[in-house]
Enzyme design. Sequence first.
Site, PDB file in Angstrom:
ATOM      1  N   HIS A  25     -20.217  -1.836   6.295  1.00 35.52           N
ATOM      2  CA  HIS A  25     -20.089  -2.722   5.143  1.00 35.52           C
ATOM      3  C   HIS A  25     -18.739  -2.627   4.449  1.00 35.52           C
ATOM      4  O   HIS A  25     -18.119  -3.662   4.206  1.00 35.52           O
ATOM      5  CB  HIS A  25     -21.245  -2.599   4.164  1.00 35.52           C
ATOM      6  CG  HIS A  25     -21.248  -3.778   3.238  1.00 35.52           C
ATOM      7  ND1 HIS A  25     -21.596  -5.040   3.659  1.00 35.52           N
ATOM      8  CD2 HIS A  25     -20.836  -3.918   1.972  1.00 35.52           C
ATOM      9  CE1 HIS A  25     -21.425  -5.895   2.672  1.00 35.52           C
ATOM     10  NE2 HIS A  25     -20.971  -5.249   1.645  1.00 35.52           N
ATOM     11  N   TYR A  49     -15.080  -5.319   3.234  1.00 34.83           N
ATOM     12  CA  TYR A  49     -14.191  -5.326   2.063  1.00 34.83           C
ATOM     13  C   TYR A  49     -12.767  -4.972   2.448  1.00 34.83           C
ATOM     14  O   TYR A  49     -11.817  -5.376   1.785  1.00 34.83           O
ATOM     15  CB  TYR A  49     -14.743  -4.418   0.959  1.00 34.83           C
ATOM     16  CG  TYR A  49     -15.940  -5.069   0.328  1.00 34.83           C
ATOM     17  CD1 TYR A  49     -15.762  -6.132  -0.563  1.00 34.83           C
ATOM     18  CD2 TYR A  49     -17.222  -4.705   0.675  1.00 34.83           C
ATOM     19  CE1 TYR A  49     -16.849  -6.786  -1.085  1.00 34.83           C
ATOM     20  CE2 TYR A  49     -18.314  -5.358   0.153  1.00 34.83           C
ATOM     21  CZ  TYR A  49     -18.125  -6.404  -0.732  1.00 34.83           C
ATOM     22  OH  TYR A  49     -19.196  -7.064  -1.235  1.00 34.83           O
ATOM     23  N   HIS A 104     -22.844 -16.855   8.275  1.00 33.69           N
ATOM     24  CA  HIS A 104     -22.317 -16.250   7.040  1.00 33.69           C
ATOM     25  C   HIS A 104     -20.957 -15.605   7.265  1.00 33.69           C
ATOM     26  O   HIS A 104     -19.993 -15.889   6.567  1.00 33.69           O
ATOM     27  CB  HIS A 104     -23.321 -15.222   6.505  1.00 33.69           C
ATOM     28  CG  HIS A 104     -22.736 -14.248   5.530  1.00 33.69           C
ATOM     29  ND1 HIS A 104     -22.351 -14.637   4.265  1.00 33.69           N
ATOM     30  CD2 HIS A 104     -22.423 -12.940   5.632  1.00 33.69           C
ATOM     31  CE1 HIS A 104     -21.849 -13.580   3.630  1.00 33.69           C
ATOM     32  NE2 HIS A 104     -21.869 -12.550   4.445  1.00 33.69           N
ATOM     33  N   PHE A 105     -20.859 -14.721   8.276  1.00 26.83           N
ATOM     34  CA  PHE A 105     -19.568 -14.024   8.360  1.00 26.83           C
ATOM     35  C   PHE A 105     -18.490 -14.875   9.029  1.00 26.83           C
ATOM     36  O   PHE A 105     -17.321 -14.524   8.951  1.00 26.83           O
ATOM     37  CB  PHE A 105     -19.701 -12.618   8.967  1.00 26.83           C
ATOM     38  CG  PHE A 105     -20.185 -12.533  10.371  1.00 26.83           C
ATOM     39  CD1 PHE A 105     -19.377 -12.912  11.421  1.00 26.83           C
ATOM     40  CD2 PHE A 105     -21.452 -12.040  10.649  1.00 26.83           C
ATOM     41  CE1 PHE A 105     -19.818 -12.819  12.724  1.00 26.83           C
ATOM     42  CE2 PHE A 105     -21.901 -11.945  11.957  1.00 26.83           C
ATOM     43  CZ  PHE A 105     -21.085 -12.334  12.995  1.00 26.83           C
ATOM     44  N   HIS A 106     -18.892 -16.004   9.618  1.00 29.92           N
ATOM     45  CA  HIS A 106     -17.833 -16.918  10.052  1.00 29.92           C
ATOM     46  C   HIS A 106     -17.249 -17.665   8.852  1.00 29.92           C
ATOM     47  O   HIS A 106     -16.140 -18.203   8.936  1.00 29.92           O
ATOM     48  CB  HIS A 106     -18.329 -17.874  11.131  1.00 29.92           C
ATOM     49  CG  HIS A 106     -18.275 -17.247  12.503  1.00 29.92           C
ATOM     50  ND1 HIS A 106     -19.288 -16.506  13.024  1.00 29.92           N
ATOM     51  CD2 HIS A 106     -17.282 -17.231  13.441  1.00 29.92           C
ATOM     52  CE1 HIS A 106     -18.942 -16.053  14.229  1.00 29.92           C
ATOM     53  NE2 HIS A 106     -17.733 -16.476  14.502  1.00 29.92           N
ATOM     54  N   ARG A 120     -29.480 -14.345  16.574  1.00 26.17           N
ATOM     55  CA  ARG A 120     -28.057 -14.186  16.844  1.00 26.17           C
ATOM     56  C   ARG A 120     -27.887 -13.343  18.113  1.00 26.17           C
ATOM     57  O   ARG A 120     -28.845 -12.766  18.609  1.00 26.17           O
ATOM     58  CB  ARG A 120     -27.363 -13.512  15.665  1.00 26.17           C
ATOM     59  CG  ARG A 120     -27.752 -12.074  15.490  1.00 26.17           C
ATOM     60  CD  ARG A 120     -27.158 -11.434  14.254  1.00 26.17           C
ATOM     61  NE  ARG A 120     -25.759 -11.057  14.434  1.00 26.17           N
ATOM     62  CZ  ARG A 120     -25.164 -10.086  13.710  1.00 26.17           C
ATOM     63  NH1 ARG A 120     -25.820  -9.449  12.769  1.00 26.17           N
ATOM     64  NH2 ARG A 120     -23.906  -9.794  13.900  1.00 26.17           N
ATOM     65  N   ARG A 121     -26.671 -13.267  18.613  1.00 28.25           N
ATOM     66  CA  ARG A 121     -26.304 -12.401  19.735  1.00 28.25           C
ATOM     67  C   ARG A 121     -27.247 -12.580  20.917  1.00 28.25           C
ATOM     68  O   ARG A 121     -27.746 -11.617  21.484  1.00 28.25           O
ATOM     69  CB  ARG A 121     -26.359 -10.934  19.297  1.00 28.25           C
ATOM     70  CG  ARG A 121     -25.437 -10.619  18.172  1.00 28.25           C
ATOM     71  CD  ARG A 121     -25.615  -9.194  17.730  1.00 28.25           C
ATOM     72  NE  ARG A 121     -24.320  -8.631  17.391  1.00 28.25           N
ATOM     73  CZ  ARG A 121     -24.108  -7.349  17.151  1.00 28.25           C
ATOM     74  NH1 ARG A 121     -25.089  -6.490  17.225  1.00 28.25           N
ATOM     75  NH2 ARG A 121     -22.931  -6.919  16.843  1.00 28.25           N
TER      76      ARG A 121
END
Lengths: 157, 552
Positions: free
Chosen positions: B227, B231, B378-380, B443-444
């Site tokens: 995580h 950041y 989301h993380f894209h 996913r994946r």
Amino acid sequence: MHIHKLEKIWLVFGIGMLGVFLLILGISTFSYGLEPPSAHQAVNMENLYDTPPFDELGLNKLNDKEYEAILTAYVFGFNTGDEEFTVPVGSTVHFKATSPDVVHGFEIPGTNANMMVVPGIINHVTYTFDEPGEYLILCNEYCGVGHEIMQTTITVK
Amino acid sequence: MNTVQQSEQAFDKKDSKLVISHIIFAFVALLIGGIAGLLQGLVRSDMIQLPAGIGYYQLLTAHGVLMALIFTTFFIIGFLFSGMSKTLGGKLLPRARTLGWLGFIHMGFGTLVATVMILLNKATVLYTFYAPMQASPFFYFALVFVVVGTWMSAAGMIYQYRYWKKEHKGETTPLTAYMSIITMSLWVIATLGVAVEVIFQLIPWSLGWVEGINIMLSRTLFWYFGHPLVYFWLLPAYICWYVMIPKIIGGKIFSDALARLSFILFLLFSIPVGFHHQLMEPGISPFWKFLQVVLTFLVVIPSLMTAFSLFASFEIYGRSKGAKGLFGWFKYLPWKDIRFFAPFMGMLIFIPAGAGGLINASNQMNAVVHNTLFVTGHFHLTVATSVTLTFFGITYWLIPAMTGRKLTPKMHKLGRMQTWVWVAGMAMMSGAMHIVGLFGSPRRTAYSDYNGHPDAAAWEPYYIIMAVGGTVLFIAVLMMIYNLYKLFTLPKGYEEYPIGEVSDLAEKPPKLFERWGFWVSIVVILILMAYTIPVIDILNNPSGGSKGFVTW
């Protein structure tokens, strides 16, 4: 340290909202029992299929419309015992799962039943099936080259 | 007069070389990772089948490692070194530069070995390399090289910073350098977790020195790192938003002290939160999960501060130019300036991206989206759009500033086109991922019709949109590579390295902000509080360790 008046309002409002939000999450977790799947029971991987409850895979009827479903997720499938799961409409099913090999996932699309299946530990998730149908159960954690073929179903009628 | 001349001096040649090497390495990783990404999109939508020998999950591993770990890390370290050089004395000390090169060589070597292992199909374990899937020991050693390389670079930056502090007693550290030191401290503290996992668990186990591995411990150590990693991607983008963007638009930094405070809060609250990636896992009690969920959400506070501060800078600037009405200042922003436009699109997309993150971390709502394509979507948006577009925006001035060239209007235009193509491709791909993820598509996972199950059939149209979006994104990657090439052929001249000035109204930040012993102690206390008891619990797991599996 000086903070602009508008920023103070913005932050007080934002942090207040955050507090309310976390309070709701906390209350629903601890007072309404909506805990994420967090079972704690260890199980020996080596002789898994001789160890209860995995020596008898499949559905156990606990009560009227309440079942326990014992299964394992393995490369590359779900072991549900002799037959696929079938329950009457309105049944509550407690799924108990572990893995004899790598980490897998357990997910029933269209429901909130979702958990990680980790070797060495038993995980649980409970779901009440109010609608009839053939529900797909799939693996949602990459587990190897045949990951995408891992599936089974639970029929509700 | 003197200061003007000084600021127009070309960047130190030796430093530029270090910075440019990092940036070029990053973009090569982006290109290769982009090719893998394109192919994945086409496979998942059943449009193509890979020629014999290449596996979908091999591509997925390459895509994740090269994009999420290599592109970001190389870019960030190059960018932060440039900022340290620029704001702490005008050039890097020889020792800092040497450490930077040593870091580069280690990271580069590790990347090459890891890539070869992935291509040889010896490490198809994805970039999370979850045990008990067991990759070749070479893959784990390669990761050690990458991480140790970053530590050398961090040491170089800290050395530069300490030297500057000694020479400038009592002065406030320039904002860029301060933020860079926080970013690297966050990174070093976070990578300790993954280093322990790799060095003490995975390597001895993959070499056969120990039989079993504690799976839950390895996952917990991974997410202790996983995580804060996000950041580590985000904070350098925030440096651009806080420090560079105000200068680029011609405004001032809204508040220096609050900017520093928000970075401190990110340092405190991005590490003791890994359990929100493990909410669906057994072996961790609901209480500790919830505690880490609460800590996770505390980053909302610095995020709110950041949003306020950025838009305050924009509004103050617009009003100083005579903007009227509540939103009139919007028109006055330099929309044609790629140095502003690309990061601004990143900021805009951070609004839905952040909202998706809140959903992911919400204790119970996580059950709806966990391990579905929602998370991928989301993380894209976060790392692959907000962060990446900001990095692209930085590249447009960083390369000319390093090479003594000048941005041209044509270059701005190429940049704007590239940004639009990226945003369009991402809107399609990530939008489809979010929706189909809510329907439960995992996913994946390679293409599967799940034996013709109707649920899976309903997901197929979204896969097509994802593939189209992914193809558009690949075009945007190629455009960016072309733009990078064009940046090296710009006319000779001077391009400013934009460092914002603090608004006249802002006050000096309190001295407490640079008492590192104090802040690091709080970080350690928070980590111990969040992790001690659950980790003891995991260590006492009586099920014994697991042997390794090669399932690909």
